[in-house]
Design a protein around this motif. Sequence first.
Motif, PDB file in Angstrom:
ATOM      1  N   UNK A  17       0.209  10.508   4.266  1.00 33.96           N
ATOM      2  CA  UNK A  17      -0.933  11.487   4.888  1.00 33.96           C
ATOM      3  C   UNK A  17      -1.917  10.401   5.051  1.00 33.96           C
ATOM      4  N   UNK A  18      -2.694  10.389   3.770  1.00 36.15           N
ATOM      5  CA  UNK A  18      -3.904   9.957   3.540  1.00 36.15           C
ATOM      6  C   UNK A  18      -4.184   8.405   3.830  1.00 36.15           C
ATOM      7  N   UNK A  19      -3.508   7.543   3.870  1.00 34.46           N
ATOM      8  CA  UNK A  19      -2.953   5.881   3.953  1.00 34.46           C
ATOM      9  C   UNK A  19      -2.791   6.045   5.523  1.00 34.46           C
ATOM     10  N   UNK A  53       6.356   1.218  -1.095  1.00 34.02           N
ATOM     11  CA  UNK A  53       5.271   0.512  -0.759  1.00 34.02           C
ATOM     12  C   UNK A  53       4.020   1.270  -0.611  1.00 34.02           C
ATOM     13  N   UNK A  54       4.016   2.276  -0.597  1.00 31.31           N
ATOM     14  CA  UNK A  54       2.617   2.985  -0.577  1.00 31.31           C
ATOM     15  C   UNK A  54       2.004   2.843  -1.481  1.00 31.31           C
ATOM     16  N   UNK A  55       2.454   2.256  -3.359  1.00 32.89           N
ATOM     17  CA  UNK A  55       1.041   1.529  -3.853  1.00 32.89           C
ATOM     18  C   UNK A  55       1.315   0.260  -3.973  1.00 32.89           C
ATOM     19  N   UNK A  56       2.146  -0.262  -2.939  1.00 37.00           N
ATOM     20  CA  UNK A  56       1.799  -1.951  -2.442  1.00 37.00           C
ATOM     21  C   UNK A  56       0.855  -1.961  -1.589  1.00 37.00           C
ATOM     22  N   UNK A  57       1.028  -1.264  -0.631  1.00 37.98           N
ATOM     23  CA  UNK A  57      -0.376  -0.807   0.449  1.00 37.98           C
ATOM     24  C   UNK A  57      -2.051  -0.572  -0.100  1.00 37.98           C
ATOM     25  N   UNK A  58      -1.284   0.567  -1.576  1.00 40.03           N
ATOM     26  CA  UNK A  58      -2.834   1.761  -1.214  1.00 40.03           C
ATOM     27  C   UNK A  58      -3.638   0.511  -2.228  1.00 40.03           C
ATOM     28  N   UNK A  59      -3.066  -0.682  -2.928  1.00 39.04           N
ATOM     29  CA  UNK A  59      -3.228  -1.852  -3.862  1.00 39.04           C
ATOM     30  C   UNK A  59      -3.831  -2.930  -2.756  1.00 39.04           C
ATOM     31  N   UNK A  60      -2.586  -3.163  -2.037  1.00 38.38           N
ATOM     32  CA  UNK A  60      -3.474  -4.216  -1.292  1.00 38.38           C
ATOM     33  C   UNK A  60      -3.542  -3.861   0.116  1.00 38.38           C
ATOM     34  N   UNK A  61      -3.406  -3.033   0.745  1.00 39.22           N
ATOM     35  CA  UNK A  61      -4.617  -2.769   2.382  1.00 39.22           C
ATOM     36  C   UNK A  61      -3.471  -3.382   2.850  1.00 39.22           C
ATOM     37  N   UNK A  62      -4.394  -3.320   4.876  1.00 52.39           N
ATOM     38  CA  UNK A  62      -4.090  -3.966   5.628  1.00 52.39           C
ATOM     39  C   UNK A  62      -3.638  -5.703   5.368  1.00 52.39           C
TER      40      UNK A  62
END
Length: 65
Positions: A17-19, A53-62
């Motif tokens: 939700x935060x992302x 997936x969420x951790x990867x997205x959090x680290x790498x971003x869009x």
Amino acid sequence: MQSFDTDRERAAHDLARRMFFKLEKRGDRFFLCRKTGGFTPQDNLTIEAVEQLLELWKLEGPHGG
């Protein structure tokens, strides 16, 4: 409102939700998609796959890192 049974599921939902992701529980699996562009919806995921997936997205971003 959807029910997330474990602390782990609730934590994944809160992070999603935060992302700006939408996380849905479908039986014992999950559906994950981004509310804004840049991420192909993923279906039939385990909680472990959602967390990864969420951790990867959090680290790498869009932008992909």
